[in-house]
Design a protein around this motif. Structure first.
Motif, PDB file in Angstrom:
ATOM      1  N   ALA A  65     -11.393  -4.279   1.090  1.00  0.00           N
ATOM      2  CA  ALA A  65     -10.930  -3.339   0.075  1.00  0.00           C
ATOM      3  C   ALA A  65     -11.762  -3.552  -1.184  1.00  0.00           C
TER       4      ALA A  65
ATOM      5  N   ASP B 163      -1.784  -3.342  -5.625  1.00  0.00           N
ATOM      6  CA  ASP B 163      -2.280  -2.786  -4.363  1.00  0.00           C
ATOM      7  C   ASP B 163      -3.079  -3.781  -3.528  1.00  0.00           C
TER       8      ASP B 163
ATOM      9  N   ARG C 182      -4.879  -0.322   2.051  1.00  0.00           N
ATOM     10  CA  ARG C 182      -6.034  -0.259   1.162  1.00  0.00           C
ATOM     11  C   ARG C 182      -7.294  -0.832   1.815  1.00  0.00           C
TER      12      ARG C 182
ATOM     13  N   PHE D 267      -9.459   1.023  -6.108  1.00  0.00           N
ATOM     14  CA  PHE D 267      -8.131   1.102  -6.705  1.00  0.00           C
ATOM     15  C   PHE D 267      -8.072   0.144  -7.877  1.00  0.00           C
TER      16      PHE D 267
END
Length: 288
Positions: free
Chosen positions: A140, A24, A30, A19
């Motif tokens: 993530a 985020d 995530r 991402f």
């Protein structure tokens, strides 16, 4: 020792959905848990505070960067999540590579101590032991550009692993004199960054009791930073920081390390995580 075949789970990090929105990083959805058969490796330069007070911060950074360089060379086909903290590094990998990783880190520690007089502490911890503490390691993959990704951690497991390291648990001893790791490709091409207004400020924000309020605070801080003039929040020009010709090797001597402020770019570099298991966002790092 080199790897001649792929093991199950090698592609976990590579397969994570990237991402590109900094907002985020505080979204829990995530993040994905590490596979059950992975390990966490954490390292730390002992007495780094004293070394930095003596003006040896470049040497401390060099040893820290050497950890990820050596592992990248030992496992050239594996993409793994890693963090770089200045006086310590951490990363995750399949447990099938534990022997290679321990040997590589032991050689790195031997080189650090024999060449620079710095002690590198090492711990390698199974993810199962972290989960037994009711903690986890969630990962993530933040991609601010098409060519750069950063590992982001949540779950509190890495912070716990670092505390275990400093308490002497799960330790990996240094290799014998003369044994070193392969540090090919690690060099310094960045010159020191000057200040425009006297101060370059980085913030490390850790949640205490209320994770919801923490996330709201980070989002508000990011929003305010974006609204500021780019002249105030960009520590570097958009073309990048100052560079110098590449220096050869990493720890051939203390003098060479002193010339090198920092070089780390073989894979992902920094990650932000909270001791309470919640992602930490640092607007200053990413908006610069």
């Amino acid at each position: 020792m080199k790897v001649d075949q792929e093991v199950e789970g090698d592609r976990f990090y590579e397969a994570l959905v990237r991402f590109d929105s900094f907002d985020d990083v505080v979204r829990r959805d995530r993040y994905s848990p590490l596979p059950d058969d992975w390990i966490i490796a954490v390292t730390n330069v002992s007495q780094s505070t004293e070394a930095i007070e003596q003006g040896r911060y470049r040497e401390v950074n060099t040893v820290d960067a050497a950890v990820l360089s050596a592992v990248s060379n030992a496992l050239p086909d594996l993409q793994f999540p890693s963090t770089f903290g200045g006086d310590g590094a951490s990363f995750a990998a399949p447990a099938a590579y534990s022997s290679i990783i321990k040997d590589t880190l032991a050689g790195t520690a031997a080189g650090a101590e024999d060449a620079l007089g710095l002690t590198l502490r090492i711990a390698v911890i199974p993810i199962a032991d972290i989960r037994a503490q009711q903690l986890d390691v969630l990962v993530a993959r933040f991609a601010p550009s098409a060519n750069v990704t950063y590992a982001m951690y949540a779950g509190g497991g890495v912070a716990w692993a670092e505390r275990e390291l400093k308490q002497g648990a799960y330790t990996v001893p240094r290799a014998p004199m003369g044994v070193t790791a392969d540090l090919t490709g690690l060099s310094c091409r960045f010159a020191p960054i000057g200040t425009k207004r006297g101060v370059i400020l980085s913030l490390i924000v850790v949640p205490r009791d209320d994770p919801t309020s923490f996330v709201e605070l980070i989002r508000e801080s990011c929003g305010r930073s974006v609204q500021m003039s780019s002249a105030y929040i960009h520590c570097l020009p958009r073309a990048g920081g100052p560079h110098r010709p590449a220096t050869v090797s990493i720890m051939p001597s203390r003098k060479a390390a002193e010339r090198c402020p920092l070089r780390l770019g073989l894979r992902s570099a920094c990650a932000l995580f909270g001791a309470g298991g919640h992602p930490i966002a640092n607007p200053c790092w990413w908006l610069s």
